[in-house]
Structures are given as C-alpha cells and as structure tokens.
Design a protein around this motif. Structure first.
Motif, PDB file in Angstrom:
ATOM      1  N   ARG A  84      57.439  62.148  20.351  1.00 56.72           N
ATOM      2  CA  ARG A  84      57.904  63.481  20.741  1.00 56.72           C
ATOM      3  C   ARG A  84      56.750  64.483  20.730  1.00 56.72           C
ATOM      4  O   ARG A  84      55.892  64.439  19.862  1.00 56.72           O
ATOM      5  CB  ARG A  84      58.997  63.969  19.785  1.00 56.72           C
ATOM      6  CG  ARG A  84      60.271  63.179  19.868  1.00 56.72           C
ATOM      7  CD  ARG A  84      61.235  63.551  18.752  1.00 56.72           C
ATOM      8  NE  ARG A  84      60.648  63.118  17.478  1.00 56.72           N
ATOM      9  CZ  ARG A  84      60.661  63.833  16.362  1.00 56.72           C
ATOM     10  NH1 ARG A  84      61.251  65.003  16.316  1.00 56.72           N
ATOM     11  NH2 ARG A  84      60.101  63.376  15.259  1.00 56.72           N
ATOM     12  N   GLU A  96      60.183  55.296   6.426  1.00 62.93           N
ATOM     13  CA  GLU A  96      60.743  56.627   6.180  1.00 62.93           C
ATOM     14  C   GLU A  96      61.228  56.810   4.741  1.00 62.93           C
ATOM     15  O   GLU A  96      62.148  57.569   4.471  1.00 62.93           O
ATOM     16  CB  GLU A  96      61.837  56.955   7.205  1.00 62.93           C
ATOM     17  CG  GLU A  96      61.305  56.953   8.629  1.00 62.93           C
ATOM     18  CD  GLU A  96      62.332  57.326   9.678  1.00 62.93           C
ATOM     19  OE1 GLU A  96      63.270  58.083   9.371  1.00 62.93           O
ATOM     20  OE2 GLU A  96      62.177  56.861  10.829  1.00 62.93           O
ATOM     21  N   ARG A 103      51.668  68.706  17.580  1.00 62.58           N
ATOM     22  CA  ARG A 103      51.343  70.140  17.547  1.00 62.58           C
ATOM     23  C   ARG A 103      50.581  70.492  16.264  1.00 62.58           C
ATOM     24  O   ARG A 103      50.615  69.740  15.300  1.00 62.58           O
ATOM     25  CB  ARG A 103      52.630  70.946  17.602  1.00 62.58           C
ATOM     26  CG  ARG A 103      53.354  70.769  18.912  1.00 62.58           C
ATOM     27  CD  ARG A 103      54.543  71.672  18.986  1.00 62.58           C
ATOM     28  NE  ARG A 103      55.113  71.598  20.324  1.00 62.58           N
ATOM     29  CZ  ARG A 103      56.381  71.786  20.581  1.00 62.58           C
ATOM     30  NH1 ARG A 103      57.228  72.074  19.616  1.00 62.58           N
ATOM     31  NH2 ARG A 103      56.822  71.703  21.819  1.00 62.58           N
ATOM     32  N   ARG A 123      53.598  74.391  13.675  1.00 65.11           N
ATOM     33  CA  ARG A 123      54.687  74.150  14.629  1.00 65.11           C
ATOM     34  C   ARG A 123      55.089  72.674  14.684  1.00 65.11           C
ATOM     35  O   ARG A 123      55.833  72.260  15.555  1.00 65.11           O
ATOM     36  CB  ARG A 123      54.263  74.598  16.031  1.00 65.11           C
ATOM     37  CG  ARG A 123      54.010  76.072  16.130  1.00 65.11           C
ATOM     38  CD  ARG A 123      53.760  76.549  17.551  1.00 65.11           C
ATOM     39  NE  ARG A 123      52.792  75.719  18.264  1.00 65.11           N
ATOM     40  CZ  ARG A 123      52.968  75.292  19.523  1.00 65.11           C
ATOM     41  NH1 ARG A 123      54.039  75.612  20.202  1.00 65.11           N
ATOM     42  NH2 ARG A 123      52.050  74.560  20.109  1.00 65.11           N
ATOM     43  N   TRP A 124      54.632  71.904  13.742  1.00 70.78           N
ATOM     44  CA  TRP A 124      54.778  70.451  13.741  1.00 70.78           C
ATOM     45  C   TRP A 124      56.123  69.997  13.217  1.00 70.78           C
ATOM     46  O   TRP A 124      56.689  70.598  12.310  1.00 70.78           O
ATOM     47  CB  TRP A 124      53.668  69.882  12.864  1.00 70.78           C
ATOM     48  CG  TRP A 124      53.669  68.415  12.650  1.00 70.78           C
ATOM     49  CD1 TRP A 124      53.454  67.452  13.583  1.00 70.78           C
ATOM     50  CD2 TRP A 124      53.814  67.721  11.407  1.00 70.78           C
ATOM     51  NE1 TRP A 124      53.463  66.210  12.991  1.00 70.78           N
ATOM     52  CE2 TRP A 124      53.683  66.358  11.662  1.00 70.78           C
ATOM     53  CE3 TRP A 124      54.050  68.137  10.101  1.00 70.78           C
ATOM     54  CZ2 TRP A 124      53.770  65.393  10.653  1.00 70.78           C
ATOM     55  CZ3 TRP A 124      54.135  67.179   9.110  1.00 70.78           C
ATOM     56  CH2 TRP A 124      53.996  65.822   9.389  1.00 70.78           C
ATOM     57  N   GLN A 125      56.632  68.916  13.802  1.00 68.42           N
ATOM     58  CA  GLN A 125      57.817  68.249  13.271  1.00 68.42           C
ATOM     59  C   GLN A 125      57.423  66.864  12.798  1.00 68.42           C
ATOM     60  O   GLN A 125      56.634  66.179  13.439  1.00 68.42           O
ATOM     61  CB  GLN A 125      58.913  68.153  14.331  1.00 68.42           C
ATOM     62  CG  GLN A 125      59.572  69.471  14.616  1.00 68.42           C
ATOM     63  CD  GLN A 125      60.754  69.317  15.548  1.00 68.42           C
ATOM     64  OE1 GLN A 125      61.274  68.234  15.757  1.00 68.42           O
ATOM     65  NE2 GLN A 125      61.171  70.425  16.115  1.00 68.42           N
ATOM     66  N   GLN A 126      57.980  66.473  11.683  1.00 65.16           N
ATOM     67  CA  GLN A 126      57.713  65.172  11.066  1.00 65.16           C
ATOM     68  C   GLN A 126      58.034  64.041  12.055  1.00 65.16           C
ATOM     69  O   GLN A 126      59.098  64.034  12.667  1.00 65.16           O
ATOM     70  CB  GLN A 126      58.598  65.046   9.815  1.00 65.16           C
ATOM     71  CG  GLN A 126      58.374  63.819   8.997  1.00 65.16           C
ATOM     72  CD  GLN A 126      57.096  63.865   8.192  1.00 65.16           C
ATOM     73  OE1 GLN A 126      56.657  64.916   7.760  1.00 65.16           O
ATOM     74  NE2 GLN A 126      56.496  62.731   7.984  1.00 65.16           N
ATOM     75  N   TYR A 143      50.743  65.824   7.047  1.00 64.87           N
ATOM     76  CA  TYR A 143      50.251  66.258   8.358  1.00 64.87           C
ATOM     77  C   TYR A 143      48.813  65.801   8.590  1.00 64.87           C
ATOM     78  O   TYR A 143      48.488  65.320   9.680  1.00 64.87           O
ATOM     79  CB  TYR A 143      50.348  67.781   8.516  1.00 64.87           C
ATOM     80  CG  TYR A 143      49.821  68.227   9.857  1.00 64.87           C
ATOM     81  CD1 TYR A 143      50.612  68.111  10.991  1.00 64.87           C
ATOM     82  CD2 TYR A 143      48.523  68.715   9.996  1.00 64.87           C
ATOM     83  CE1 TYR A 143      50.134  68.482  12.239  1.00 64.87           C
ATOM     84  CE2 TYR A 143      48.037  69.088  11.237  1.00 64.87           C
ATOM     85  CZ  TYR A 143      48.838  68.966  12.357  1.00 64.87           C
ATOM     86  OH  TYR A 143      48.349  69.321  13.585  1.00 64.87           O
ATOM     87  N   THR A 173      59.040  60.178  13.239  1.00 66.38           N
ATOM     88  CA  THR A 173      59.888  59.109  12.724  1.00 66.38           C
ATOM     89  C   THR A 173      59.018  57.908  12.380  1.00 66.38           C
ATOM     90  O   THR A 173      57.840  57.839  12.774  1.00 66.38           O
ATOM     91  CB  THR A 173      60.917  58.672  13.779  1.00 66.38           C
ATOM     92  OG1 THR A 173      60.205  58.095  14.889  1.00 66.38           O
ATOM     93  CG2 THR A 173      61.789  59.832  14.240  1.00 66.38           C
ATOM     94  N   TRP A 213      48.679  62.189   9.581  1.00 68.18           N
ATOM     95  CA  TRP A 213      49.242  62.039  10.917  1.00 68.18           C
ATOM     96  C   TRP A 213      48.243  62.525  11.979  1.00 68.18           C
ATOM     97  O   TRP A 213      48.024  61.851  12.997  1.00 68.18           O
ATOM     98  CB  TRP A 213      50.553  62.811  11.016  1.00 68.18           C
ATOM     99  CG  TRP A 213      51.122  62.869  12.392  1.00 68.18           C
ATOM    100  CD1 TRP A 213      51.176  63.963  13.201  1.00 68.18           C
ATOM    101  CD2 TRP A 213      51.716  61.796  13.135  1.00 68.18           C
ATOM    102  NE1 TRP A 213      51.775  63.646  14.395  1.00 68.18           N
ATOM    103  CE2 TRP A 213      52.103  62.314  14.381  1.00 68.18           C
ATOM    104  CE3 TRP A 213      51.937  60.454  12.863  1.00 68.18           C
ATOM    105  CZ2 TRP A 213      52.720  61.534  15.358  1.00 68.18           C
ATOM    106  CZ3 TRP A 213      52.552  59.676  13.839  1.00 68.18           C
ATOM    107  CH2 TRP A 213      52.935  60.216  15.067  1.00 68.18           C
ATOM    108  N   GLU A 229      56.851  67.456  19.878  1.00 66.29           N
ATOM    109  CA  GLU A 229      56.934  68.262  18.661  1.00 66.29           C
ATOM    110  C   GLU A 229      56.091  67.688  17.526  1.00 66.29           C
ATOM    111  O   GLU A 229      55.739  68.394  16.583  1.00 66.29           O
ATOM    112  CB  GLU A 229      58.389  68.380  18.195  1.00 66.29           C
ATOM    113  CG  GLU A 229      59.293  69.119  19.143  1.00 66.29           C
ATOM    114  CD  GLU A 229      59.862  68.253  20.272  1.00 66.29           C
ATOM    115  OE1 GLU A 229      59.584  67.030  20.305  1.00 66.29           O
ATOM    116  OE2 GLU A 229      60.568  68.798  21.118  1.00 66.29           O
ATOM    117  N   CYS A 230      55.776  66.410  17.621  1.00 70.33           N
ATOM    118  CA  CYS A 230      54.963  65.745  16.593  1.00 70.33           C
ATOM    119  C   CYS A 230      53.472  65.850  16.890  1.00 70.33           C
ATOM    120  O   CYS A 230      52.652  65.407  16.090  1.00 70.33           O
ATOM    121  CB  CYS A 230      55.343  64.272  16.502  1.00 70.33           C
ATOM    122  SG  CYS A 230      57.048  63.995  16.036  1.00 70.33           S
TER     123      CYS A 230
END
Length: 84
Positions: free
Chosen positions: A7, A59, A12, A16-19, A65, A21, A68, A9-10
């Motif tokens: 995604r 998970e 960024r 503004r980052w989303q974890q 972050y 999966t 990642w 969103e991952c």
C-alpha cells in the motif's frame, strides 16, 4: 496497492506512515532478495534478529519505521523517509 502489493500508505515519511502488514513485509524482503536472516544482518539486529523479523511477518510485533524504511530502500522502493 502498488504492483508489488504494498500500500502507498506504507511508503510515506514517518509522520504520515501506516504500519505494513506481514504480507507487505514479506514482499519487501522478497524484492530486496533477503531471507529473514539476511534482513536481520543488514539491519544490525544481532544474534536473534531472524526471530525478530519472523515476529514482524507474523504480526506478533510491529516493525519500527526505521527498519521498514531501510528495507524499502534495500528493495529499491526509494527513500521513503523524504518528502518528494
């Protein structure tokens, strides 16, 4: 999702980052050509780092972050911590 099934969103900057999966983490490892052990070594996670990577994929724990972002860079997805 992007072509690599990650995604946007991952991919960024941290604010503004989303974890991701576990599957997204697995995909980034694949793109980087890393096994869990190789990723742990590249990230400097120490002797039991491969277990840490497995916990991220499963998970059980959240990937930091910074780890990642480095994995994304190793995978050729760019420098995600900089705003473009």
């Amino acid at each position: 999702m992007t072509e690599a099934n990650i995604r946007l969103e991952c991919l960024r900057p941290a604010f503004r980052w989303q974890q991701p999966t576990g599957e997204e983490i697995r995909e980034v490892l694949r793109l980087a050509g890393f096994t869990g052990g190789a990723a742990a070594k590249a990230l400097g996670l120490g002797a039991k780092g491969d277990r840490t990577v497995r916990r991220w994929i499963g998970e059980e724990t959240m990937i930091p972050y910074a780890a990642w972002a480095l994995l994304c860079d190793f995978a050729g997805l760019g420098v995600i911590w900089k705003e473009v």
